[in-house]
Design an enzyme around this catalytic site. Sequence first.
Site, PDB file in Angstrom:
ATOM      1  N   GLY A   1       0.519  -1.237  -0.163  1.00 38.79           N
ATOM      2  CA  GLY A   1      -0.157  -0.045   0.257  1.00 38.79           C
ATOM      3  C   GLY A   1       0.964   1.326  -0.155  1.00 38.79           C
ATOM      4  N   SER A   2       0.345   2.601   0.937  1.00 39.91           N
ATOM      5  CA  SER A   2       1.164   3.721   0.788  1.00 39.91           C
ATOM      6  C   SER A   2       2.429   3.877   1.375  1.00 39.91           C
ATOM      7  CB  SER A   2      -0.003   4.351   1.076  1.00 39.91           C
ATOM      8  OG  SER A   2      -0.670   4.547   1.927  1.00 39.91           O
TER       9      SER A   2
ATOM     10  N   CYS B   1       1.205   0.281  -9.258  1.00 34.46           N
ATOM     11  CA  CYS B   1       2.740   0.758  -8.859  1.00 34.46           C
ATOM     12  C   CYS B   1       3.544   1.299  -9.308  1.00 34.46           C
ATOM     13  CB  CYS B   1       3.029  -0.225  -7.156  1.00 34.46           C
ATOM     14  SG  CYS B   1       3.593  -1.768  -7.574  1.00 34.46           S
TER      15      CYS B   1
ATOM     16  N   GLU C   1       5.728  -3.712   1.498  1.00 40.00           N
ATOM     17  CA  GLU C   1       5.494  -3.296  -0.219  1.00 40.00           C
ATOM     18  C   GLU C   1       5.079  -1.581  -0.678  1.00 40.00           C
ATOM     19  OE1 GLU C   1       7.405  -5.087  -2.645  1.00 40.00           O
ATOM     20  OE2 GLU C   1       7.329  -6.695  -1.265  1.00 40.00           O
TER      21      GLU C   1
ATOM     22  N   GLU D   1       3.164  10.577  -5.065  1.00 43.62           N
ATOM     23  CA  GLU D   1       2.711  10.021  -6.499  1.00 43.62           C
ATOM     24  C   GLU D   1       1.896  10.517  -7.513  1.00 43.62           C
ATOM     25  OE1 GLU D   1       2.618   6.134  -4.457  1.00 43.62           O
ATOM     26  OE2 GLU D   1       2.462   4.958  -6.610  1.00 43.62           O
TER      27      GLU D   1
HETATM   28  P1  NAD Z   1      -3.631   2.436   1.519  1.00 42.18           P
HETATM   29  O1  NAD Z   1      -2.111   2.264   2.028  1.00 42.18           O
HETATM   30  O2  NAD Z   1      -4.455   3.210   1.656  1.00 42.18           O
HETATM   31  O3  NAD Z   1      -4.377   1.124   1.202  1.00 42.18           O
HETATM   32  C1  NAD Z   1      -3.482  -0.608   0.969  1.00 42.18           C
HETATM   33  C2  NAD Z   1      -4.479  -1.220   2.157  1.00 42.18           C
HETATM   34  O4  NAD Z   1      -4.307  -1.019   3.980  1.00 42.18           O
HETATM   35  C3  NAD Z   1      -5.984  -1.536   2.430  1.00 42.18           C
HETATM   36  O5  NAD Z   1      -6.006  -2.367   2.638  1.00 42.18           O
HETATM   37  C4  NAD Z   1      -5.964  -0.396   3.504  1.00 42.18           C
HETATM   38  O6  NAD Z   1      -7.877  -0.849   3.886  1.00 42.18           O
HETATM   39  C5  NAD Z   1      -5.774  -0.647   4.922  1.00 42.18           C
HETATM   40  N1  NAD Z   1      -4.916   0.665   5.572  1.00 42.18           N
HETATM   41  C6  NAD Z   1      -5.227   2.063   5.284  1.00 42.18           C
HETATM   42  N2  NAD Z   1      -5.239   2.917   6.116  1.00 42.18           N
HETATM   43  C7  NAD Z   1      -4.798   1.970   7.426  1.00 42.18           C
HETATM   44  C8  NAD Z   1      -5.263   2.097   8.175  1.00 42.18           C
HETATM   45  N3  NAD Z   1      -5.126   3.792   8.916  1.00 42.18           N
HETATM   46  N4  NAD Z   1      -4.330   1.183   9.251  1.00 42.18           N
HETATM   47  C9  NAD Z   1      -4.471  -0.084   8.705  1.00 42.18           C
HETATM   48  N5  NAD Z   1      -4.707  -0.733   7.474  1.00 42.18           N
HETATM   49  C10 NAD Z   1      -5.206   0.236   6.435  1.00 42.18           C
HETATM   50  O7  NAD Z   1      -2.797   2.510  -0.429  1.00 42.18           O
HETATM   51  P2  NAD Z   1      -4.201   2.022  -1.549  1.00 42.18           P
HETATM   52  O8  NAD Z   1      -4.287   3.602  -1.780  1.00 42.18           O
HETATM   53  O9  NAD Z   1      -5.147   0.526  -1.184  1.00 42.18           O
HETATM   54  O10 NAD Z   1      -2.872   1.549  -3.123  1.00 42.18           O
HETATM   55  C11 NAD Z   1      -2.625   2.916  -3.206  1.00 42.18           C
HETATM   56  C12 NAD Z   1      -0.570   2.348  -2.266  1.00 42.18           C
HETATM   57  O11 NAD Z   1      -0.502   1.697  -2.961  1.00 42.18           O
HETATM   58  C13 NAD Z   1       0.118   3.225  -4.256  1.00 42.18           C
HETATM   59  O12 NAD Z   1       0.686   3.700  -3.249  1.00 42.18           O
HETATM   60  C14 NAD Z   1       0.854   2.306  -4.563  1.00 42.18           C
HETATM   61  O13 NAD Z   1       2.088   2.825  -5.327  1.00 42.18           O
HETATM   62  C15 NAD Z   1       1.554   1.345  -3.178  1.00 42.18           C
HETATM   63  N6  NAD Z   1       1.242   0.206  -4.143  1.00 42.18           N
HETATM   64  C16 NAD Z   1       2.746  -0.657  -3.835  1.00 42.18           C
HETATM   65  C17 NAD Z   1       2.629  -1.884  -4.796  1.00 42.18           C
HETATM   66  C18 NAD Z   1       4.121  -2.342  -4.199  1.00 42.18           C
HETATM   67  O14 NAD Z   1       3.741  -3.911  -4.381  1.00 42.18           O
HETATM   68  N7  NAD Z   1       4.816  -2.548  -4.085  1.00 42.18           N
HETATM   69  C19 NAD Z   1       1.544  -2.690  -4.933  1.00 42.18           C
HETATM   70  C20 NAD Z   1       0.082  -1.891  -5.673  1.00 42.18           C
HETATM   71  C21 NAD Z   1       0.312  -0.806  -5.132  1.00 42.18           C
END
Ligand code: NAD
Length: 484
Positions: free
Chosen positions: A209-210, A265, A231, A355
Site C-alpha cells: 500500500g501507500s 505501483c 511493499e 506519487e
Molecule cells: P493504502 O495504503 O491506502 O491501503 C492499503 C491497505 O491498507 C488497504 O487494505 C487498506 O484498507 C489498509 N489501510 C488503510 N488505512 C489503514 C490504516 N490506517 N491502518 C491499517 N491499514 C490501513 O493504499 P492503496 O490506496 O490501497 O494502494 C495504493 C498505494 O499502494 C500506492 O502508493 C501504490 O504505489 C502502493 N502499491 C504498492 C505496491 C507494491 O507492490 N510495492 C503494489 C500496489 C500498490
Amino acid sequence: MSTQIVFTSKNQLADKTQMNESSDFVNIVECQREYFNTDATKSIDFRIHQLKKLKKLIRKYEDQILEALKQDLGRDPYEGYVTELMLLINEINYFIKKLRSWARPKSVDSSFFLIPSKSKIYYEPYGVCLVIAPWNYPFLLSMRPLISAMCAGNCITLKCSEFAPYTNQVILELINNHFPQEYLYALDCGAQETEELVKSGYDFILFTGSNAIGKSIMKSAADTLTPLVLELGGKNPVIVDESANIKLAAKRIVWGKFINSGQTCLAPDYIYVHITRKAEFIKAIEEQIVKFYGKDPINHPDYGKIINSNHYQRLIHLLDDTKIILGGNTDEAQLKIEPTLVEVDSHLDKIMQEEIFGPILPILSYKDLDILIHHFRKLPKPLALYHFSTDKPSIHKVNHSLSFGGGCVNDCIMHVTNKHLPFGGIGASGFGSYVGEHGYRTFSHAKPVLERGRFMLADYLPFMSTYTRTKSNLFKMIAKIIGY
Ligand code: NAD
C-alpha cells in the site's frame, strides 16, 4: 453486480458483520495459531495439495474474477487475465514444482572449532501471517503474497482493500467457502478495523500500500516486534537518453504508464528525456497513445477508470497549475481521465511532490546524465527506475550509481513478471521482497541448528576450560594460523 456470487458465510468468523471488535481479530489469530500448532501445514504434501486446490478454484472462478475487475476498475477481461491471473497461475505451478527442493534443510559447513558436527538451516514457517492488500490489482496483490505464504507452510489471514468491493466478494467466496478458516481466512474491513487487526498478534505481516499507511503499520508491528515486509509506492523515474530508440521507448512507456489508467505501483511516474530528443519523444508518445486507445481514449473499451471519486478529484487537482501538452480531457461520470502529458520545468512543481498513481505523465528534460544522477541521489529511493538507452557505459553508470527497488533497461514494469527476480522496494518504497523462491524464503524463518556428537574439538581447547596464560597463548597462535 452481474456476477453469480452469493456470499454465504459458512461459519461465524466468515460473517463480516461480526468482524469489527478487536476480540474478533484476536479470535481469528488464536484459531489459526491453534491449527498451525497441529503441524498440519508443515507437511509438504499438504502445501502442494492446497496450492493445487487454489489453482483449480482460480480457474473455476476465472470469469467472475475478470468481471469483478471490470466492475471495480473498468478493466478489459483480457487485460485482467494477462496482468493478474496468468502471472498467478504460472507462479503456483512453479511453487508446486520447486517446493520440495526449497524446503529441504540445507547442510552447510561447520567451522574448524566445531569439528565434528553437522550444521543445517531449517526453513520453518513463521506461523500465522497477515497479508494486507491494496485495490489497484486487487486479485493479484492479494493472492500473490498469499501463495508465497502458503508455499512456506503458514496459516494466513488476508485483508483485502475495501475499495475493490466486487473483487473482494469473489476472493471472500473463493477462500472462505473452500478452505478451513483456521488455515486461510479472507476479510475486507476498513482502515480502523485493520489497525486493530495489525495489533492482534500475527507472527508476520506483508503490507502492500501507500507509504503513509506503511509507516503506521510498522509502528504497530514494532509494539509486538512482529517482522514485516512493506511493499510501498513512490515516484518511479524514467530516463530516455540521447541514444534511446525513441519509437520503442514511447511504445513501452505508453503501455506501462496507461495500463490500468496509471494505477500501477510500478508505472513510470515521470520522464526525464534528453533535451535533444524531447520534441521527437513527445510526438512518438502522441502517436502511440492514438495507436493504443484511438482519438477518444475516454470512450475506448480497453481504457480503465479511476478507482473512486476521491482519487479522481485528487488527480484533477494535480492537473491544476500544470502545462498540459497532450490529452487533459476528463469525464467525472465515468471517473475517467484521458492519457495526459504535462510539461514540467522543475522538480519543485506540485505534481512532482507526490506519487501520481493515475494517467498523468510529467515530462522534464536534462542535458547531462551525471547531473541527473546527482539529482536522483537526493530523492527518496523509488520502487522502480527505467532507463531507455543503447549506450552501454550509460546503462552501466545508471545501474551502478542509483539505488531503486528494481527496474528495466529499455522496458518498464516487465521485471515483475519474471518469477526468478525478487520484487520489492528500498528505503521510501519499502523493504523485503517476494515472488518465486524469494517469496518462499520471505515467509520462512531460516533456523540454523548445530548438531554435535559426544566428541568435539572445542572441548579440548582452552576457551572451554581454565584460561592459563600458556594455554591461551597457544590457542591464539593456532587460531591466527587457521585464519581467525
Ligand atoms: P493504502 O495504503 O491506502 O491501503 C492499503 C491497505 O491498507 C488497504 O487494505 C487498506 O484498507 C489498509 N489501510 C488503510 N488505512 C489503514 C490504516 N490506517 N491502518 C491499517 N491499514 C490501513 O493504499 P492503496 O490506496 O490501497 O494502494 C495504493 C498505494 O499502494 C500506492 O502508493 C501504490 O504505489 C502502493 N502499491 C504498492 C505496491 C507494491 O507492490 N510495492 C503494489 C500496489 C500498490
